[in-house]
Design a protein around this motif. Sequence first.
Motif, mmCIF file in Angstrom:
data_model
loop_
_atom_site.group_PDB
_atom_site.id
_atom_site.type_symbol
_atom_site.label_atom_id
_atom_site.label_comp_id
_atom_site.label_asym_id
_atom_site.label_seq_id
_atom_site.Cartn_x
_atom_site.Cartn_y
_atom_site.Cartn_z
ATOM 1 N N LEU A 136 7.750 56.699 122.350
ATOM 2 C CA LEU A 136 9.013 55.994 122.522
ATOM 3 C C LEU A 136 9.927 56.211 121.320
ATOM 4 O O LEU A 136 9.473 56.584 120.232
ATOM 5 N N ASN A 137 11.219 55.969 121.513
ATOM 6 C CA ASN A 137 12.176 56.000 120.411
ATOM 7 C C ASN A 137 12.312 54.595 119.835
ATOM 8 O O ASN A 137 12.217 53.606 120.568
ATOM 9 N N MET A 195 9.372 43.873 136.561
ATOM 10 C CA MET A 195 10.421 44.141 135.581
ATOM 11 C C MET A 195 10.887 45.590 135.676
ATOM 12 O O MET A 195 12.096 45.876 135.598
ATOM 13 N N VAL A 196 9.959 46.495 135.845
ATOM 14 C CA VAL A 196 10.315 47.900 136.009
ATOM 15 C C VAL A 196 11.123 48.091 137.289
ATOM 16 O O VAL A 196 12.129 48.823 137.308
ATOM 17 N N ALA A 229 6.865 51.580 127.998
ATOM 18 C CA ALA A 229 6.079 52.800 128.189
ATOM 19 C C ALA A 229 6.098 53.251 129.648
ATOM 20 O O ALA A 229 6.129 54.457 129.935
ATOM 21 N N THR A 230 6.075 52.294 130.566
ATOM 22 C CA THR A 230 6.111 52.641 131.986
ATOM 23 C C THR A 230 7.445 53.289 132.359
ATOM 24 O O THR A 230 7.486 54.286 133.095
ATOM 25 N N ILE A 231 8.547 52.743 131.857
ATOM 26 C CA ILE A 231 9.863 53.325 132.128
ATOM 27 C C ILE A 231 9.962 54.729 131.532
ATOM 28 O O ILE A 231 10.497 55.656 132.148
ATOM 29 N N HIS A 232 9.393 54.901 130.333
ATOM 30 C CA HIS A 232 9.347 56.239 129.726
ATOM 31 C C HIS A 232 8.572 57.205 130.618
ATOM 32 O O HIS A 232 8.992 58.355 130.817
ATOM 33 N N ALA A 233 7.442 56.732 131.169
ATOM 34 C CA ALA A 233 6.621 57.587 132.029
ATOM 35 C C ALA A 233 7.356 57.989 133.309
ATOM 36 O O ALA A 233 7.040 59.018 133.911
ATOM 37 N N HIS A 234 8.355 57.187 133.711
ATOM 38 C CA HIS A 234 9.164 57.504 134.888
ATOM 39 C C HIS A 234 10.416 58.304 134.527
ATOM 40 O O HIS A 234 11.333 58.433 135.346
ATOM 41 N N GLY A 235 10.465 58.820 133.311
ATOM 42 C CA GLY A 235 11.559 59.702 132.931
ATOM 43 C C GLY A 235 12.696 59.040 132.196
ATOM 44 O O GLY A 235 13.710 59.701 131.886
ATOM 45 N N GLY A 236 12.595 57.750 131.896
ATOM 46 C CA GLY A 236 13.653 57.063 131.171
ATOM 47 C C GLY A 236 13.660 57.422 129.696
ATOM 48 O O GLY A 236 12.613 57.710 129.115
ATOM 49 N N HIS A 237 14.842 57.425 129.099
ATOM 50 C CA HIS A 237 14.975 57.632 127.651
ATOM 51 C C HIS A 237 15.038 56.253 127.003
ATOM 52 O O HIS A 237 16.070 55.585 127.023
ATOM 53 N N VAL A 238 13.914 55.814 126.430
ATOM 54 C CA VAL A 238 13.742 54.433 125.992
ATOM 55 C C VAL A 238 13.848 54.334 124.481
ATOM 56 O O VAL A 238 13.179 55.078 123.750
ATOM 57 N N THR A 239 14.684 53.391 124.015
ATOM 58 C CA THR A 239 14.767 53.083 122.588
ATOM 59 C C THR A 239 14.470 51.606 122.393
ATOM 60 O O THR A 239 15.096 50.751 123.027
#
Length: 443
Positions: free
Chosen positions: A376-377, A308-309, A349-359
């Motif tokens: 996370l947001n 998915m990531v 959380a994984t996408i956030h760890a790769h620098g994504g701005h997650v809401t």
Amino acid sequence: MVEQQRSRLSVIGTGYLGTTHAACMAELGFEVLAIDVDPTKLERLATGQAPFYEPGLNPVLQRNVAQGRLRFTSDFAEIAAFADVHFLCVGTPQQEDSNAADLAAVNSAIASLAPHLDRPCVIAGKSTVPVGTAAGLAEYLAETAPVGAAAELAWNPEFLREGFAVEDTLRPNRIVAGCTSERTEAALREVYASQISAGIPFLVTDLQTAELVKVSANAFLATKISFINAMAEVSEATNADVTKLAEALSYDDRIGGKFLGPGLGFGGGCLPKDIRAFMARADELGVEPALSFLREVDAINQRRRARMVDLTRGVVGGDLNGRVVGVLGAAFKPNSDDTRDSPALDVAATIHAHGGHVTVYDPEALENARAAHPELNYAHTMVEAARDADVMLLLTEWPEFRDADPDELAKVVAHRAIVDGRNALDPEYWRSHGWTYRALGRP
């Protein structure tokens, strides 16, 4: 003729299982006293409010608390004096340093109850435990309880589906009773008399078989889910459509369509930890090869999250850093606020760890999600989560998300791109509204 008084019940533990069981037993007309060590939880329950989200549970709680059939306490001496049948409903999470089940709560509950058992009673375990646990608990009770062997143990596994727990308790598809005597069988037959009279199968087994039923069922369901997700991997490699494949398989009566939904995979507080504990117990018993296939079942499930990531990364051009990602779903499944081992939160959380701005937005699980992943947001509406998003991810198939209006979301996103982790949306419909649509296992 004087009518025989019904047994009085206690429920030990007021988590998801215990609260539901206590409320539903009271709904069946029993006097129920439930116990927990958390005073805050007990105060909330005493007002008829469950400490978690489960459709239809609060009205049952409120009705039976108001009518006096359901009460709560923190005193083991009180439940020992009150109840004829004690239901053990405490959690058995995965140990922090291994795959094995943590039986600390089970052992503590029995150790707290046993010294107060000074009259004949039945203790019916509902918690999911490694096979062989019940025999040890029965021996402990016989040695420790003042009444000795008259404190008899039975095992009565639960088969609740989160989101349908009230229905599954009041109208189960089967009742399994692991019994050690005619008395334990009679006690459970009395408790479940209305269900038995309605034709629900009542299966009497030994303790070991009863312990195995729940983990065997969960292992089978996990295997079926991972099988179709393995086919999703093959489908992606061959440009096939796994949803059509699953539909074709579902018409085979030997296979059926339940638990054959390809997507992000399973999570929650049962399937992941139960199959791992099952493998750990098989290793202890010297039959590890018999369950070695469950390692791949678990691995396939985990790979869905990574895939998915990867799909998300591909949709935004190969780099997640700095990308705005709107996530729909935090609970591990719809109609629940349970975020334990949630695939949705893991991906976020994984996408956030790769620098994504997650809401993240979820109709019920925001509080639990924020506690688990404060980095996370969080948004309080779907539109708020979508605002300025480079890509949207559907990770929990709530009806609200299935019915989302692509034109309304298009007004607030930066790019019309969505990755459907649950194969819950109509690809052609979304594409016809100008969206880039990707999903696990589909062209």
